[in-house]
Design an enzyme around this catalytic site. Structure first.
Site, short mmCIF file in Angstrom:
data_model
loop_
_atom_site.label_atom_id
_atom_site.label_comp_id
_atom_site.label_asym_id
_atom_site.label_seq_id
_atom_site.Cartn_x
_atom_site.Cartn_y
_atom_site.Cartn_z
CB ILE A 65 -0.94 0.01 1.23
CG1 ILE A 65 -1.76 -1.28 1.31
CG2 ILE A 65 -1.85 1.24 1.22
CD1 ILE A 65 -2.60 -1.59 0.11
CB THR A 144 2.72 -0.54 9.29
OG1 THR A 144 1.98 -0.20 10.48
CG2 THR A 144 3.72 0.56 9.01
CE LYS A 168 -7.89 -4.73 8.39
NZ LYS A 168 -7.44 -4.29 7.10
CB VAL A 198 -14.53 -0.79 6.83
CG1 VAL A 198 -15.62 -1.79 6.45
CG2 VAL A 198 -14.22 -0.87 8.31
CB ALA A 200 -9.98 -1.34 0.10
CG LEU A 202 -15.58 -0.56 -2.02
CD1 LEU A 202 -16.31 -1.84 -1.65
CD2 LEU A 202 -16.03 -0.08 -3.39
CD GLU A 256 -4.72 -7.45 6.43
OE1 GLU A 256 -3.84 -6.96 7.13
OE2 GLU A 256 -5.48 -6.75 5.75
CG ASP A 267 -9.05 -8.26 7.51
OD1 ASP A 267 -8.41 -7.27 7.90
OD2 ASP A 267 -9.70 -8.28 6.43
CE LYS A 271 -11.38 -5.21 6.20
NZ LYS A 271 -11.24 -6.10 5.05
N1 LIG Z 1 -3.72 -4.99 0.82
C1 LIG Z 1 -4.95 -4.49 0.84
O1 LIG Z 1 -5.76 -4.67 -0.09
C2 LIG Z 1 -5.40 -3.65 2.02
C3 LIG Z 1 -6.72 -3.15 2.05
C4 LIG Z 1 -7.13 -2.33 3.14
C5 LIG Z 1 -6.22 -2.07 4.16
N2 LIG Z 1 -4.95 -2.59 4.10
C6 LIG Z 1 -4.04 -2.29 5.20
O2 LIG Z 1 -2.92 -1.55 4.73
C7 LIG Z 1 -1.83 -1.74 5.64
C8 LIG Z 1 -0.56 -2.04 4.84
O3 LIG Z 1 -0.73 -3.27 4.16
P1 LIG Z 1 0.39 -3.81 3.13
O4 LIG Z 1 -0.27 -4.89 2.39
O5 LIG Z 1 0.99 -2.65 2.39
O6 LIG Z 1 1.49 -4.40 4.16
P2 LIG Z 1 3.00 -4.86 3.79
O7 LIG Z 1 3.16 -5.03 2.31
O8 LIG Z 1 3.36 -5.96 4.70
O9 LIG Z 1 3.88 -3.59 4.20
C9 LIG Z 1 4.03 -3.19 5.52
C10 LIG Z 1 5.08 -2.10 5.56
O10 LIG Z 1 5.08 -1.58 6.90
C11 LIG Z 1 6.42 -1.56 7.39
N3 LIG Z 1 6.37 -1.75 8.86
C12 LIG Z 1 5.85 -2.81 9.53
N4 LIG Z 1 5.95 -2.59 10.86
C13 LIG Z 1 6.54 -1.38 11.00
C14 LIG Z 1 6.92 -0.61 12.12
N5 LIG Z 1 6.71 -1.02 13.37
N6 LIG Z 1 7.51 0.60 11.91
C15 LIG Z 1 7.74 1.03 10.65
N7 LIG Z 1 7.40 0.34 9.54
C16 LIG Z 1 6.80 -0.85 9.72
C17 LIG Z 1 7.13 -2.69 6.68
O11 LIG Z 1 8.52 -2.39 6.70
P3 LIG Z 1 9.63 -3.57 6.50
O12 LIG Z 1 9.40 -4.10 5.13
O13 LIG Z 1 10.91 -2.86 6.69
O14 LIG Z 1 9.32 -4.57 7.59
C18 LIG Z 1 6.50 -2.57 5.28
O15 LIG Z 1 7.17 -1.57 4.53
C19 LIG Z 1 -2.25 -2.87 6.58
O16 LIG Z 1 -2.67 -2.32 7.80
C20 LIG Z 1 -3.43 -3.51 5.86
O17 LIG Z 1 -4.36 -4.08 6.76
C21 LIG Z 1 -4.53 -3.35 3.07
#
Ligand SMILES: NC(=O)c1ccc[n+]([C@@H]2O[C@H](COP(=O)([O-])OP(=O)(O)OC[C@H]3O[C@@H](n4cnc5c(N)ncnc54)[C@H](OP(=O)(O)O)[C@@H]3O)[C@@H](O)[C@H]2O)c1
Length: 409
Positions: A65, A144, A168, A198, A200, A202, A256, A267, A271
């Site tokens: 993201i 994150t 979330k 919740v 994304a 939408l 996730e 998850d 929500k």
């Molecule tokens: N994917 C979807 O469709 C979607 C939809 C709605 C909401 N979300 C939400 O969006 C958020 C991000 O999701 P994602 O899929 O992008 O996750 P991701 O690909 O796992 O990326 C997480 C990022 O956060 C960093 N991170 C983790 N813990 C950290 C900390 N304590 N301090 C600083 N940086 C930290 C990680 O760094 P490192 O790589 O260095 O560990 C990584 O760059 C989540 O909360 C998810 O629930 C996602």
């Protein structure tokens, strides 16, 4: 004019020590601290569209993201500056391993290399750089899935940062934390925006908020709220094994970081908690009945170990699917809230002529039944996961923030 002038100073956190307005009504003077002069000037100029509305942005997390958001910000930056006088400056990116800062901002054409070559994360330095004296508005984007960072949100809001997040964990943590965040944001006149937690991209949370704030009575909410589980059960058929579809969902970026978060139902439960709290219900995660689709033995261990053992579940899932199909039904993972009744997340058998049965791809569907929408429910439907739509939803929250701060968006 006076209202706009002082509102702009207030939004930028400038303390006004004295005010004078000439009897000609052609000038207003105010006394502020000298070290806040540049910041105040920018805030006032931009509120009268004499200069750009500048937002200093710190992005935490550059995973799916975060990275997509940074690329989208880069693609739209020129248009936003030219057409809307909005200057969105990403001044810092921080992950769990690296940090990079930019002056006056990071060049978003090439943010990956400087981040890779960046220094170790230093929170004090990062926060100070995102909130320099000369810029009126600073926002942190928590991209994150961390459950530690939300513990810091209240402190950030108190320090004057606005906050935008798709994470979330804050709003679905303890009820006390949820209430504290709402209270601190209000008390400090900061904006805390989380529309993407919740559905994304939408309009689920904003629709619910409009219903509640205009006095509608929400009687029930039912939803397929997980893009991942929607994709999995919409694609599950006689030709594809359950474990293969889970892998595909992960490859497409729907899941996730740990897909067990989705399959465990946590998850969706999170929500539901967020929606319930937006309705004013004092719900905790423990109040939700959750049907966990991850077998007990598979709950520990790494993601890769679990994925390699997942084909062991194929037989049981196929039996459920054929049972539903023989009754002209399909499987859907549905969350429901009934004010005054029970809230639950479960795998349901849905007759083929019902709305949830018509879902495809990773679509989410949320059905609101209210006093006003009682004959026909209000339904929000569309892709509810994926980096492009989620990052765009976070981007939209950033633009909403600039509008709240007086920008033209
Ligand atoms: N994917 C979807 O469709 C979607 C939809 C709605 C909401 N979300 C939400 O969006 C958020 C991000 O999701 P994602 O899929 O992008 O996750 P991701 O690909 O796992 O990326 C997480 C990022 O956060 C960093 N991170 C983790 N813990 C950290 C900390 N304590 N301090 C600083 N940086 C930290 C990680 O760094 P490192 O790589 O260095 O560990 C990584 O760059 C989540 O909360 C998810 O629930 C996602």
């Amino acid at each position: 004019v006076a209202a706009k002038f002082f509102q702009a100073l207030g939004n930028a956190g400038i303390n006004v020590r004295a005010i004078a307005q000439g009897s000609s009504e052609r000038n207003i003077s105010s006394v502020i601290d000298g070290n806040q002069a540049t910041r105040a000037l920018r805030a006032v100029h931009s509120s009268f569209y004499l200069s750009h509305q500048t937002l200093s942005i710190g992005v935490i997390g550059s995973g799916l993201i975060g990275a997509t958001l940074l690329d989208q910000l880069h693609q739209q930056a020129e248009r936003l500056r030219k057409d809307f006088h909005i200057d969105l400056r990403v001044r810092g990116i921080l992950t769990s391993k690296n940090m990079c800062l930019g002056e006056p901002q990071i060049d978003l054409r090439h943010w990956r290399d400087p981040l890779k070559a960046g220094t170790k994360p230093d929170w004090e330095k990062f926060l100070a750089h995102i909130q320099p004296d000369h810029l009126p508005h600073s926002v942190l984007v928590d991209a994150t899935a961390s459950d530690e960072l939300p513990e810091r949100y209240a402190g950030w809001l108190e320090k004057g940062f606005h906050l935008v997040t798709p994470n979330k964990k804050g709003n679905s943590g303890t009820l006390e934390m949820y209430r504290t965040l709402q209270k601190v944001a209000r008390a400090h006149n900061r904006h805390y925006l989380y529309a993407t937690t919740v559905g994304a991209g939408l309009p689920v949370i904003n629709t619910l908020r409009d219903l509640v704030q205009t006095g509608d009575e929400v009687r029930s909410i039912e939803g397929v709220l997980s893009g991942t589980l929607s994709f999995i059960f919409n694609s599950f058929n006689a030709q594809k094994k359950f474990s293969e579809i889970v892998r595909e969902a992960r490859q497409k970026g729907y899941t996730e970081p740990d897909p067990r978060e989705d399959l465990s139902g946590m998850d969706v439960a999170r929500k539901l908690v967020i929606l319930a709290r937006e309705m004013g219900l004092p719900l905790e995660l423990k109040n939700i009945e959750v049907e966990n689709l991850v077998g007990e033995r598979a709950r520990g261990g790494s993601v890769d170990e679990w994925l390699s053992r997942l084909p062991e579940e194929d037989g049981a899932m196929e039996a459920l699917r054929t049972k539903a199909a023989s009754a002209n039904e399909c499987l859907r993972y549905v969350g429901s809230i009934q004010p005054g009744g029970k809230s639950a997340v479960q795998l349901r058998h849905i007759p083929k002529d019902q709305p949830f049965a018509t879902l495809s791809h990773s679509d989410n569907m949320v059905i609101f039944r209210t006093a006003r929408y009682h004959q026909q429910p209000l339904i929000v439907r569309g892709p509810g996961a994926g980096p492009e739509v989620t990052a765009a939803g976070v981007f939209a929250d950033l633009l909403r923030l600039t509008a709240y701060l007086g920008g033209k968006a």
